[in-house]
Design an enzyme around this catalytic site. Structure first.
Site, PDB file in Angstrom:
ATOM      1  N   CYS A 198       0.844  -1.201   0.000  1.00 49.36           N
ATOM      2  CA  CYS A 198       0.000   0.000   0.000  1.00 49.36           C
ATOM      3  C   CYS A 198       0.876   1.246   0.000  1.00 49.36           C
ATOM      4  CB  CYS A 198      -0.912   0.011   1.228  1.00 49.36           C
ATOM      5  SG  CYS A 198      -2.016  -1.410   1.356  1.00 49.36           S
ATOM      6  N   HIS A 230       1.089   5.179  -1.619  1.00 48.05           N
ATOM      7  CA  HIS A 230       0.675   6.204  -0.651  1.00 48.05           C
ATOM      8  C   HIS A 230       1.783   6.622   0.305  1.00 48.05           C
ATOM      9  CE1 HIS A 230      -3.384   5.743  -2.100  1.00 48.05           C
ATOM     10  NE2 HIS A 230      -3.367   4.452  -1.852  1.00 48.05           N
ATOM     11  N   ARG A 233     -13.448   0.311  -1.411  1.00 47.63           N
ATOM     12  CA  ARG A 233     -12.196   0.959  -1.798  1.00 47.63           C
ATOM     13  C   ARG A 233     -11.007   0.037  -1.532  1.00 47.63           C
ATOM     14  NH1 ARG A 233     -10.039   3.636  -5.443  1.00 47.63           N
ATOM     15  NH2 ARG A 233      -8.896   1.678  -5.447  1.00 47.63           N
ATOM     16  N   CYS A 283      -8.208  -1.333  -4.184  1.00 52.38           N
ATOM     17  CA  CYS A 283      -6.758  -1.153  -4.041  1.00 52.38           C
ATOM     18  C   CYS A 283      -6.024  -2.480  -4.209  1.00 52.38           C
ATOM     19  CB  CYS A 283      -6.433  -0.550  -2.676  1.00 52.38           C
ATOM     20  SG  CYS A 283      -6.678   1.244  -2.572  1.00 52.38           S
TER      21      CYS A 283
END
Length: 284
Positions: free
Chosen positions: A194, A198, A241, A245
């Site tokens: 992730c 991000h 969401r 992802c």
């Protein structure tokens, strides 16, 4: 058209929290006002990248979804013919104001940490008597599902309030820590984590600027779900969401409401601690 716009604005005002300023001074502000305040504070390219979406926020279709959710919440439903007013989302039976920004949390009656979606499903089964295969419970995604309508209504009662998930129970801390491990773990055929997308401000996928987990003002916008996805024409949830992802990372579909999914949501929410929730949001 004008009549519809005025109607939506009036509905937004009715559904918004009272005007008393608290929780960092954002409570009582409309979602678009909160977003504008964060943009003014940070100048973030992520927050300001879609002027068209910001213009549409007062007419967010999610307000109508929430209105349907309000009716469902107070209706006597299911085999037991009771409403959801007896469901405890963490602040007492039927208390919705500020409940969502304090999720996920540990619930003694269920013996586990739950997010809003899993808690709602739990109450619909145990309180109202729905079976787990009933469409009212089983259909989780899209504006026309009962779950999405209820979640949008419940979540909106926390608009402008600061994210504040509790970490007092050992299982709450364990889930948050497990979520942190999952967030940073590289996995899948693309060897992504992730954090790959991000972990740095200003990163992009094609033309879209991505939110950074290290910029709280960006991260609160990123985790503010339910939100109307303009490109999909539906209100979507945090669980949806998360599924998206992981799909983009070429990973198997995560099970909604699983411990892994709630662990990631626990970490997400903790990273936005103290920042105002933008509910409902409207995203590209």
């Amino acid at each position: 058209m004008l009549r519809k716009a005025v109607g939506v604005a009036a509905l937004a005002a009715v559904l918004s929290a009272p005007a008393a300023l608290a929780g960092g001074g954002y409570e009582g502000m409309a979602p678009e006002e909160i977003l504008d305040a964060l943009i003014e504070k940070t100048g973030s390219a992520y927050l300001s990248q879609s002027p068209q979406n910001r213009m549409m926020m007062p007419d967010n279709p999610a307000y109508w979804v929430a209105e349907e959710g309000k009716a469902l919440f107070h209706a006597k439903r299911g085999p037991k013919q009771v409403s959801l007013e007896g469901c405890d989302f963490g602040k007492g039976p039927g208390v919705l104001k500020g409940a969502y920004v304090e999720l996920p949390r540990y619930f003694p009656d269920a013996g586990r940490v739950m997010d809003l979606e899993s808690r709602l499903v739990y109450c619909m089964i145990t309180l109202q008597g729905f079976s787990k295969d009933d469409p009212a419970v089983k259909k989780l995604h899209g504006s026309n599902t009962d779950i999405m309508k209820l979640m949008t209504y419940i979540a909106m009662q926390s608009n402008g309030m600061p994210w504040n998930p509790p970490l007092g129970h050992p299982l709450e801390r364990a889930m948050r820590d497990a979520g942190e491990v999952l967030f940073y773990r590289r996995m899948g055929p693309m060897d992504f984590s992730c954090n790959t997308c991000h972990g740095q401000q200003g990163r992009r996928i094609r033309a879209s600027v991505l939110p950074s987990v290290y910029v709280p003002e960006e991260w609160t916008k990123a985790i503010s779900w339910p939100a109307e996805r303009v490109g999909q024409g539906n209100v979507r949830s945090s669980q949806h969401r998360l599924r998206g992802c992981l799909w983009q990372m070429r990973l198997p579909r995560i099970i909604e409401g699983s411990d892994a999914s709630i662990a990631l949501l626990s970490f997400w929410t903790d990273r936005a601690r103290g920042q105002p929730a933008i509910l409902p949001d409207l995203k590209r």
